[in-house]
Each structure stands twice: as C-alpha cells, then as structure tokens.
Design an enzyme around this catalytic site. Sequence first.
Site, mmCIF file in Angstrom:
data_model
loop_
_atom_site.group_PDB
_atom_site.id
_atom_site.type_symbol
_atom_site.label_atom_id
_atom_site.label_comp_id
_atom_site.label_asym_id
_atom_site.label_seq_id
_atom_site.Cartn_x
_atom_site.Cartn_y
_atom_site.Cartn_z
ATOM 1 N N GLU A 162 4.748 -0.621 16.271
ATOM 2 C CA GLU A 162 4.609 -2.085 16.782
ATOM 3 C C GLU A 162 4.515 -1.873 18.322
ATOM 4 O O GLU A 162 3.981 -2.567 18.909
ATOM 5 C CB GLU A 162 5.543 -3.071 16.217
ATOM 6 C CG GLU A 162 5.495 -4.291 17.023
ATOM 7 C CD GLU A 162 6.595 -5.377 16.347
ATOM 8 O OE1 GLU A 162 7.187 -5.115 15.531
ATOM 9 O OE2 GLU A 162 6.363 -6.666 16.809
ATOM 10 N N ASP A 164 14.981 -5.039 19.729
ATOM 11 C CA ASP A 164 14.123 -5.001 18.641
ATOM 12 C C ASP A 164 13.012 -3.980 18.821
ATOM 13 O O ASP A 164 11.832 -3.862 19.293
ATOM 14 C CB ASP A 164 13.137 -6.441 18.844
ATOM 15 C CG ASP A 164 12.042 -6.572 17.790
ATOM 16 O OD1 ASP A 164 11.933 -5.811 16.914
ATOM 17 O OD2 ASP A 164 11.164 -7.516 17.707
ATOM 18 N N GLU A 211 14.147 -16.306 13.861
ATOM 19 C CA GLU A 211 12.823 -16.521 14.140
ATOM 20 C C GLU A 211 11.992 -17.708 13.375
ATOM 21 O O GLU A 211 10.996 -17.667 12.934
ATOM 22 C CB GLU A 211 12.048 -15.149 14.194
ATOM 23 C CG GLU A 211 12.384 -14.336 15.110
ATOM 24 C CD GLU A 211 11.735 -12.983 15.027
ATOM 25 O OE1 GLU A 211 10.783 -12.622 14.130
ATOM 26 O OE2 GLU A 211 11.507 -12.334 16.179
HETATM 27 C C1 BDP Z 1 9.651 -8.148 15.509
HETATM 28 C C2 BDP Z 1 8.302 -8.296 14.857
HETATM 29 C C3 BDP Z 1 8.189 -9.485 13.906
HETATM 30 C C4 BDP Z 1 9.070 -9.230 12.767
HETATM 31 C C5 BDP Z 1 10.386 -9.323 13.415
HETATM 32 C C6 BDP Z 1 11.516 -8.991 12.358
HETATM 33 O O1 BDP Z 1 7.357 -8.531 15.956
HETATM 34 O O2 BDP Z 1 6.852 -9.472 13.670
HETATM 35 O O3 BDP Z 1 8.973 -10.619 11.829
HETATM 36 O O4 BDP Z 1 10.429 -8.153 14.373
HETATM 37 O O5 BDP Z 1 11.688 -7.796 12.194
HETATM 38 O O6 BDP Z 1 9.782 -6.869 15.859
HETATM 39 O O7 BDP Z 1 11.825 -9.780 11.490
#
Ligand code: BDP
Length: 706
Positions: free
Chosen positions: A398, A370, A297
């Site tokens: 989340e 996720d 990301e």
């Molecule tokens: C996702 C989240 C994000 C996190 C990412 C992670 O939306 O905010 O940074 O995972 O785990 O679920 O790195």
Amino acid sequence: MKIKLYLLLFCLVLTFQLKAEDGSRLWLRFQPRQVSETPPFTGLKNSSSSVAAEEFQRAWSEMTGSPLTVTKKVKNNTLLLGTIKERDIHRLNIGSELLAAGPEGYIIRSVRRGNNNITVVASADEQGLLYGVYHLLRMIQTGQPTDNLDITEKPRYDIRILNHWDNLDGTVERGYAGYSVWKWGELPGTISPRYQEYARANASIGINATVLNNVNATPAILTEEYLEKVKVIASQLQPYHIKVYLSINFSSPAELGGLENSDPLNPEVQQWWHTKVNEIYRLIPDFGGFLVKANSEGLPGPQDYGRSHAEGANMLADALKPHGGIVMWRAFVYNPSGEDRAKQAYDEFMPLEGQFRENVIIQVKNGPVDFQPREPFSPLFGSMKETAVMPELQITQEYLGFSNHLVYLGTQWKEFLESDTYCRGENSTVAKTTDGTIYPHPISAIAGVANIGEDVNWSGHHFAQANWYAFGRLAWDHTLSADVIADEWLRMSFTQENGFVEPVKEMMLNSWETTVDYMMPLGLHHIFAWDHHYGPEPWCDIPDARPDWLPPYYHNASEKGIGFDRTANGSDAVSQYCSPVDEIYNNIETCPEELLLWFHHVPWDHRMKNGRILWDELSYRYDAGVQQVREFQKTWDRMESFVDADRFSHVQSRLKIQSRDAVWWKDACLLYFQTHSGRPIPYAIERPVHELEALKKIKLDLKHHN
Ligand code: BDP
C-alpha cells in the site's frame, strides 16, 4: 544435408529458449533438472496422510517424468512418510522427539535399516507431515543434499495467518493484483480451482489460517447466504490445514438481527452472537474465529455504547470459547484528537491489559502509525504483557509502490522482528515478546495483509510473490535471515544458477532501503498524496481535513527545520518505550538516523554523523534511492539469458516505472522541502527534471496504478 542442419539448428534454438512462464505456479515449480542423475528416492512408503504423499508424488513426477513407486516393503532409498502412530516410525525410535516437535512439527531423517538407506519424514499429525514433505521438496528444489538429513522443525507462532482485505463485491482494498480470488458471486455452486492452488501454496510455506474478508467488514458476511459460501471455501482449504476466519462488523446484531443496538453488555446482543457463532460452527466445524476492527476509521464498536475494547472483545470471545475459537482484536485505532496519532493505540490499550479473555489476542501493526515505508516498532510490543499480542505486517505494498515497485520486505520484517524492546531486559525482541518465549500465553500468532488477487501471477509484480513467501517463512521461523529466504525463493521461482541468484538477491536485499531512500528517508513518514498512497504530496493541505491525514502534520517542515518532535519536549511518544529505548530515541545524538525525523524536529543545518548537514544528507538520500533503482535496471537487464521472456520483460517494464517514480519522489520532495530550507540542492547530485508547480498538478488516474 541442408535440411538436417536446419532441423538441428531449430532443435537447438528450441532447447535454449526458456519456456514461457506466467508466474502462476509461484515457487512450486518442480524442474526436471532439479533431481540429480541418481535419484535419492526409488520408492515411497506412505502410512497416513494422502495429501502429503500426493504432493510428493506430484512434485516427483514433474521433476523426473515418472511417479515414485509406492512400496509395501522398505527398500534402499525409500522415502517413508508417516505420523507417530505408525509402527514403522515407532521402530525408528523417534516418538519422543516427535512429541517434542508438537502438533505441527516434524522430523526429516536419513536412517539406515538393515542394508537400506531410507529417508523418514514423520510428524505427530498429518499437518506436520505435509510441512515436512514441503521442506524436503524445498531442499530438492534449491539443490541441497538430501542424503544425510537430521532435521527437527516446529513453528515459532501457532497461528500464521493471512488477512485478505477483500470485499464481497470482488474488489480488494489496497489490492494491486486485480479482483479478489474469492468468487462470491459464483459460490457456493461453482468452485474455482484457484482455491485449492491457494491452499497448496500457503501450506507449502507453513501458513495455516486465513481471514477471507476485509477488516472494514460489512454485516452481510454473517448472513446464511454468505456463510454457505464460506463453508465451501473452508472445505477447499481444510485438506491443506488452513483454517478460515472472518472479519466481522460490530454492529451486526442491530443491522442483521434487527436488535435495538449492538451493545456488548446487552444480553440480547450476547445471545445473538452465541446463536450466530453456533450456526457458523455447525457449518464449519474447524472455523477459526473473528478478526475485529472496531471504533477505528468510522467503524462501529463497543465505545459507541460507552464500553471498552475489552468488553467488546470479551463478549465475542465468550461466544467462541466453547468451540475453541479466538478473537483477534485490532489495536489500529486513532481519533481526530489533539494527541499525536503515534501515541493513541498505546494510550487506549495499555490501561486495558489483563482485562481480555484468554482467547483474545490483540493484533498490532508493526509500527505505531500505519505501515509506513519505515517505522519504529509499536511500543505496545514488549509493554503489553498480560494480554497476548500479535504482529500485523502488510504484505500488500500500500505504501511501497503498489505492484509497480520491486520491494522485498523480508529485510523490513527482520528489522522489526529483531527490534529490541528491552521490556524484559536486553534481548526482549519483538519476535520473542510475541512468539511465547518471553510472555507465555495460550496462543501466539502473526498476521500478514495479503497481496493476492486474481491476476495470473497472483501478486501483480512477479517479485511481490517473494513477500508472500517471506511472510510464511518468517511466521514459521523468524530466525531465518532475509538473505536465506530470498535465496530460496529465487532458486525455486527462477533458476539455481548462481550467475542469476547472487546479483538478483543483492538487488532484493537492497530494495527496501532503496525505496525508503527515494520515498521517505531519515524517518520521514506519511507524505503521500491525499487521495492515494502511491505518489508524493508533501505540500498537501486540504482545508477542513483531519490534520492527521495530511502530510504537514507529519513532516512539520518550516524554515527552521523538519520532523515530528516526539521527544519529552514534544508529544513525548518516546515515553511509551521501555528504558533504555525511550532515552535512546529521545536523545538526538543516540536516536538512529534512520528514525531521526520520526522522533525529532531537526534544524536544516544539523550535523549528521557523516559530517553533512541534514539538508544535504536528505538530498543525497533521495538521490541515492534514484541511483539504486537505475542499478536494479542494469542488474535485471543482464539477467535476460536466465529468465523466460515473459517474466523478464514484465519485470523490466515495472523497473522502468519504478525508476521514473523514484525521480518523481525525489524531485517533488526536494523541490518542496527546498522552499523551506532555502538551500541549494548539493551540486554533486543529479538536478531535478521537473518543475514543482507541474508536480503539484499531477492527479493520478489510479486505474493505471491499481
Ligand atoms: C490503512 C489503509 C486502510 C485500512 C486501514 C486498516 O489505508 O485501507 O482499512 O489501514 O488497517 O493503512 O484498518
């Protein structure tokens, strides 16, 4: 006469009015009524850890109104606390058992010495003793008999760690309980009393480690200024045996140290990390190590220099090794490529297995995508044998209604931990492949993304505390049932009355499936709105956006059907699982219906096991979710007499939100998918109350949901 009567009535009213509670004490509520008329203990003989003894004393005086007398001589009903070095413990002949229980283990035993009945809590070290004391207290709090005990306990995972996604500016990524508990602005000068309360709560459920900052880490955490602050937090947590870890940014050598790059094979970079790690250990001698999100990301990582995850992780591991520190390297990686996102972590990490140092452990989210409401287990579990793997669970909700929805996650985590990978034959559960039973490695660990913030009740929703609690209990012993854990938590946090515990526990145990039903039943996933992970937006289609960030990528709804084809004819993600799991998932007849649309693209008229066609079943599931939340409301309303007014009305109003949201989810998904299925919503179920076009216009003001 009249006055007396009024006074009497007044007193009665006062006694029956439950004391207002704000949830700040979590499950560490020691109620006067919790000790029977003849107390099991009349004296305390303590030979070592002061914290363990203090904790017992404190709880005891809350329960009885007076402290437990500290005795020199062992008398009847003495509670004896001690570590193995203590002579008394030796005389009781339990030394070998204590050694077998290991460094954090303990025994609790009722023994007779002379004419005296005594209770011994003993451990090979202070940490185990503290856990033993909390165990005994839990038994008292939950009304279990304590007069004939023979308990030996040791943790299943070595490292039981919370991951805080807390930023240095005080915000919390995916946090729904207010700002961070870490007051960076005030540190190191001012020490919030909450640090110690936090440590105590965690120790009481066996959590022994914490990562203070967000995985999306800024280099600033490693500056001298911040390390001085970290040192203060660590010193507050240390008496409760909680080790501090930090998330680091892989570009720190360039960004902080001014080096030309952060290439892990660059000797200057390696030296920078060595020096930095030495500095950290000088300040915090029991520092745990690093958690790393790299090349994920948009974050930097070794691949920026053509190096592998193993090369990046090993460089850090080498710097930490002389101090006994470890690296938790995350496998949450995916790129905007043509490849199915669910396959990417496995594809990237499997070729590297065996290449990591012994003090590296790969942190893998429970599912391959996720933290979705329901996912199959990630195929890295079981498959990765040469390198240690640790599960990452998400305690913060989340993708499960933030702190507005009552969702007990004990059931979700049990399903995951007990999933059979078959990678070493039958009964190679995720738990057993990660706790050292099947693949022994120098370290085993399990992480939970914390749901803790500065809210008075710590977790936003009172029932979200149960998820923090359940994480700790399962990390200690994953064989405990979700039911037992919920039962303990309810008795400790609310009341022992069965009229309350039984119905509310049932609600908790149903709550995760219920939420899956009204959000994403039958294996649907990631159909959340674009700019938040709260409400539905299955129609969401933003031109030029990454396809794997858009719901249609995951649901693939068309007039033909719905679901992601991950079979051998599709993305072939099934092939990443060990046999026979791969075949079971690949075959539409054997694939569990809970995961049907995760693995298959299914025609709307596909016949389900109960005889309904898929479209009808989907509709019934959404409706069942809505109906269940209404049942939760009824259950809770009936509980009014058992619960203090504050917590009662707080939960009551959150259930109203959950009920409205469930209808929102159901209407949005059914009305939208109906545009593809072209079929009527079965007439037996409740009609939608929204117009699809109106739902499409909803733009959430997240401030109200955070
Ligand atoms: C996702 C989240 C994000 C996190 C990412 C992670 O939306 O905010 O940074 O995972 O785990 O679920 O790195």
